[in-house]
Design a protein around this motif. Structure first.
Motif, PDB file in Angstrom:
ATOM      1  N   PHE A  11       0.867  -1.176   0.000  1.00  0.00           N
ATOM      2  CA  PHE A  11       0.000   0.000   0.000  1.00  0.00           C
ATOM      3  C   PHE A  11       0.905   1.227   0.000  1.00  0.00           C
ATOM      4  CE2 PHE A  11      -3.199  -2.717   2.382  1.00  0.00           C
ATOM      5  CZ  PHE A  11      -4.096  -2.779   1.322  1.00  0.00           C
ATOM      6  N   ASP A  12       0.558   2.202  -0.820  1.00  0.00           N
ATOM      7  CA  ASP A  12       1.286   3.475  -0.854  1.00  0.00           C
ATOM      8  C   ASP A  12       0.325   4.614  -0.543  1.00  0.00           C
ATOM      9  OD1 ASP A  12       3.512   2.103  -1.810  1.00  0.00           O
ATOM     10  OD2 ASP A  12       3.199   2.697  -3.896  1.00  0.00           O
ATOM     11  N   ALA A  13       0.852   5.677   0.027  1.00  0.00           N
ATOM     12  CA  ALA A  13       0.091   6.933   0.131  1.00  0.00           C
ATOM     13  C   ALA A  13       0.991   8.025  -0.423  1.00  0.00           C
ATOM     14  CB  ALA A  13      -0.288   7.224   1.573  1.00  0.00           C
ATOM     15  N   GLY A  26       0.353  -0.400  -4.465  1.00  0.00           N
ATOM     16  CA  GLY A  26       1.641  -0.105  -5.092  1.00  0.00           C
ATOM     17  C   GLY A  26       2.582  -1.253  -4.837  1.00  0.00           C
ATOM     18  N   GLY A  27       3.842  -0.933  -4.723  1.00  0.00           N
ATOM     19  CA  GLY A  27       4.845  -1.962  -4.473  1.00  0.00           C
ATOM     20  C   GLY A  27       5.659  -2.227  -5.725  1.00  0.00           C
ATOM     21  N   ALA A  28       6.959  -2.412  -5.499  1.00  0.00           N
ATOM     22  CA  ALA A  28       7.857  -2.613  -6.634  1.00  0.00           C
ATOM     23  C   ALA A  28       7.441  -3.838  -7.456  1.00  0.00           C
ATOM     24  CB  ALA A  28       9.285  -2.757  -6.113  1.00  0.00           C
ATOM     25  N   THR A 233       5.642   7.738  -8.817  1.00  0.00           N
ATOM     26  CA  THR A 233       5.819   6.511  -8.024  1.00  0.00           C
ATOM     27  C   THR A 233       5.728   5.276  -8.924  1.00  0.00           C
ATOM     28  OG1 THR A 233       4.715   7.607  -6.203  1.00  0.00           O
ATOM     29  CG2 THR A 233       4.992   5.221  -6.005  1.00  0.00           C
ATOM     30  N   GLY A 234       6.712   4.424  -8.780  1.00  0.00           N
ATOM     31  CA  GLY A 234       6.682   3.174  -9.535  1.00  0.00           C
ATOM     32  C   GLY A 234       7.262   3.292 -10.929  1.00  0.00           C
ATOM     33  N   ALA A 235       7.655   4.515 -11.334  1.00  0.00           N
ATOM     34  CA  ALA A 235       8.192   4.666 -12.694  1.00  0.00           C
ATOM     35  C   ALA A 235       9.473   3.839 -12.853  1.00  0.00           C
ATOM     36  CB  ALA A 235       8.455   6.133 -12.995  1.00  0.00           C
ATOM     37  N   GLY A 236      10.303   3.859 -11.804  1.00  0.00           N
ATOM     38  CA  GLY A 236      11.556   3.100 -11.873  1.00  0.00           C
ATOM     39  C   GLY A 236      11.292   1.599 -11.955  1.00  0.00           C
ATOM     40  N   ASP A 237      10.321   1.133 -11.201  1.00  0.00           N
ATOM     41  CA  ASP A 237       9.984  -0.298 -11.222  1.00  0.00           C
ATOM     42  C   ASP A 237       9.332  -0.677 -12.550  1.00  0.00           C
ATOM     43  OD1 ASP A 237      10.740  -0.491  -8.476  1.00  0.00           O
ATOM     44  OD2 ASP A 237       8.855   0.500  -7.999  1.00  0.00           O
ATOM     45  N   THR A 238       8.495   0.217 -13.041  1.00  0.00           N
ATOM     46  CA  THR A 238       7.839  -0.027 -14.325  1.00  0.00           C
ATOM     47  C   THR A 238       8.889  -0.114 -15.426  1.00  0.00           C
ATOM     48  OG1 THR A 238       5.888   1.134 -13.553  1.00  0.00           O
ATOM     49  CG2 THR A 238       6.146   0.927 -15.942  1.00  0.00           C
TER      50      THR A 238
HETATM   51  P1  AMP Z   1       9.872   3.676  -7.388  1.00  0.00           P
HETATM   52  O1  AMP Z   1       9.042   4.915  -7.481  1.00  0.00           O
HETATM   53  O2  AMP Z   1      10.037   2.983  -8.696  1.00  0.00           O
HETATM   54  O3  AMP Z   1      11.169   3.905  -6.690  1.00  0.00           O
HETATM   55  O4  AMP Z   1       9.078   2.624  -6.473  1.00  0.00           O
HETATM   56  C1  AMP Z   1       8.062   2.974  -5.600  1.00  0.00           C
HETATM   57  C2  AMP Z   1       7.480   1.709  -5.007  1.00  0.00           C
HETATM   58  O5  AMP Z   1       8.449   1.049  -4.211  1.00  0.00           O
HETATM   59  C3  AMP Z   1       6.303   2.012  -4.122  1.00  0.00           C
HETATM   60  O6  AMP Z   1       5.136   1.467  -4.712  1.00  0.00           O
HETATM   61  C4  AMP Z   1       6.636   1.384  -2.765  1.00  0.00           C
HETATM   62  O7  AMP Z   1       5.601   0.595  -2.266  1.00  0.00           O
HETATM   63  C5  AMP Z   1       7.880   0.562  -3.022  1.00  0.00           C
HETATM   64  N1  AMP Z   1       8.882   0.720  -1.962  1.00  0.00           N
HETATM   65  C6  AMP Z   1       9.300   1.884  -1.403  1.00  0.00           C
HETATM   66  N2  AMP Z   1      10.221   1.656  -0.444  1.00  0.00           N
HETATM   67  C7  AMP Z   1      10.404   0.308  -0.400  1.00  0.00           C
HETATM   68  C8  AMP Z   1      11.227  -0.574   0.405  1.00  0.00           C
HETATM   69  N3  AMP Z   1      12.051  -0.100   1.345  1.00  0.00           N
HETATM   70  N4  AMP Z   1      11.132  -1.913   0.177  1.00  0.00           N
HETATM   71  C9  AMP Z   1      10.304  -2.390  -0.768  1.00  0.00           C
HETATM   72  N5  AMP Z   1       9.506  -1.620  -1.548  1.00  0.00           N
HETATM   73  C10 AMP Z   1       9.545  -0.293  -1.374  1.00  0.00           C
END
Ligand code: AMP
Length: 308
Positions: A11-13, A26-28, A233-238
């Protein structure tokens, strides 16, 4: 199964100059697998959530071909929660809160169906957990990619270095590359990081694109200049998920194919930032993605003419 990912499902806020969200999904691991699903009909995710996590969201992932048998559901426990606030430039943010909850004692289990995967993506997570997943794969995947962040550099640097020594590819952002290497120049930083283990380094520069360092080769891909960035948020993971999804689907991790994969990841990331959370990734079609990839190709494509 070609690709297995371990990463947070969370969960993200989010607070940004455009508004504020309550707890959203959310979440990576979520962003990575959703992005990779544009290239793969089938893939696996390893993660953990609490009892409070909506079953429907897990089913939505499943409907995208993401095998969720590796997601543990911990009864009586809470899902990982992260909250962040973006600055006006949308390129930098502060983490307001990280509640590890179920991630604190996460024991990642690799389902039998995930064994033998050729590609492994270690999403941003405790480096110890990332290492456990590598050790629990019976055969070493052809390519192991790893993402990480300053949070782990601050509290678990030794473990991070151990895991890094086992991977082929590190994907991090510019600020993190500088912190990890202790140097400002990204070219020097990539050199130093490559001495720590990964032969290949991708440095993400947010709205300024991404750099690929592959043995002696270097490639730069721009980000698509967008009129409005709503939520990064999540752009890097995406980006990482699109990249690994493309590599796994084409089963080719040569330098030339990595260039294409970077464009695929960048195109997906450019969608991700247009709305809060995973919303945009859930609504776009493959056709829209392909049109955006064409825009990327056009953006940096030109013919040089010699003049006197
Ligand atoms: P990003 O914006 O690509 O860096 O990733 C953001 C996502 O990473 C968010 O949806 C968070 O839930 C997740 N995230 C942030 N910090 C952590 C952490 N310490 N461990 C695992 N996931 C994380």
């Amino acid at each position: 199964m070609k690709l297995v990912t371990v990463g947070s499902v969370a969960f993200d806020a989010i607070e940004s100059p455009f508004g504020k969200t309550d707890k959203i999904v959310g979440g990576a691991g979520t962003f990575i697998t959703l992005a990779a699903s544009f290239f793969l009909k089938e893939q696996g995710i390893i993660s953990v959530v609490g009892e409070d996590f909506p079953q429907q969201t897990l089913l939505n992932l499943k409907s995208k071909g993401i095998d969720i048998q590796g997601i543990q559901i911990k009864v009586g426990e809470k899902t990982f929660f992260w909250s962040g606030r973006y600055h006006n430039d949308m390129n930098s943010r502060d983490t307001l809160l990280t509640e590890l909850n179920v991630l604190e004692h996460f024991n990642p289990l690799v389902p039998d169906d995930f064994q033998g995967a050729d590609y492994l993506m270690l999403g941003n997570l405790s480096p110890q957990v990332q290492k456990m997943v590598i050790e629990r794969m019976k055969n070493r995947p052809k390519l192991i990619a790893m993402d990480t962040m300053n949070f782990w550099m601050d509290i678990a640097l030794d473990d991070l270095k151990k895991t890094m020594s086992l991977v082929d590819l590190l994907i991090i952002n510019d600020e993190e590359a500088r912190q990890l290497s202790g140097t400002y120049s990204l070219v020097k930083a990539a050199k130093i990081i490559r001495l720590m283990g990964p032969k290949i380094v991708i440095i993400k520069k947010g709205e300024h694109g991404a750099l690929l360092f592959h043995e002696e080769n270097m490639f730069y891909a721009p980000a698509l200049p967008l009129e409005e960035v709503f939520d990064p948020t999540g752009a890097g993971d995406t980006f990482a998920g699109g990249f690994m999804g493309y590599i796994a689907a084409s089963n080719d991790y040569s330098f030339e194919n990595m260039k294409r994969a970077i464009i695929a990841g960048s195109a997906l990331a450019s969608f991700c930032v247009e709305k809060f959370g995973t919303q945009r990734l859930l609504e776009i079609s493959k056709e829209e993605l392909n049109l955006r990839i064409d825009k990327f190709v056009a953006l940096a494509n030109f013919e040089m003419k010699e003049v006197y």
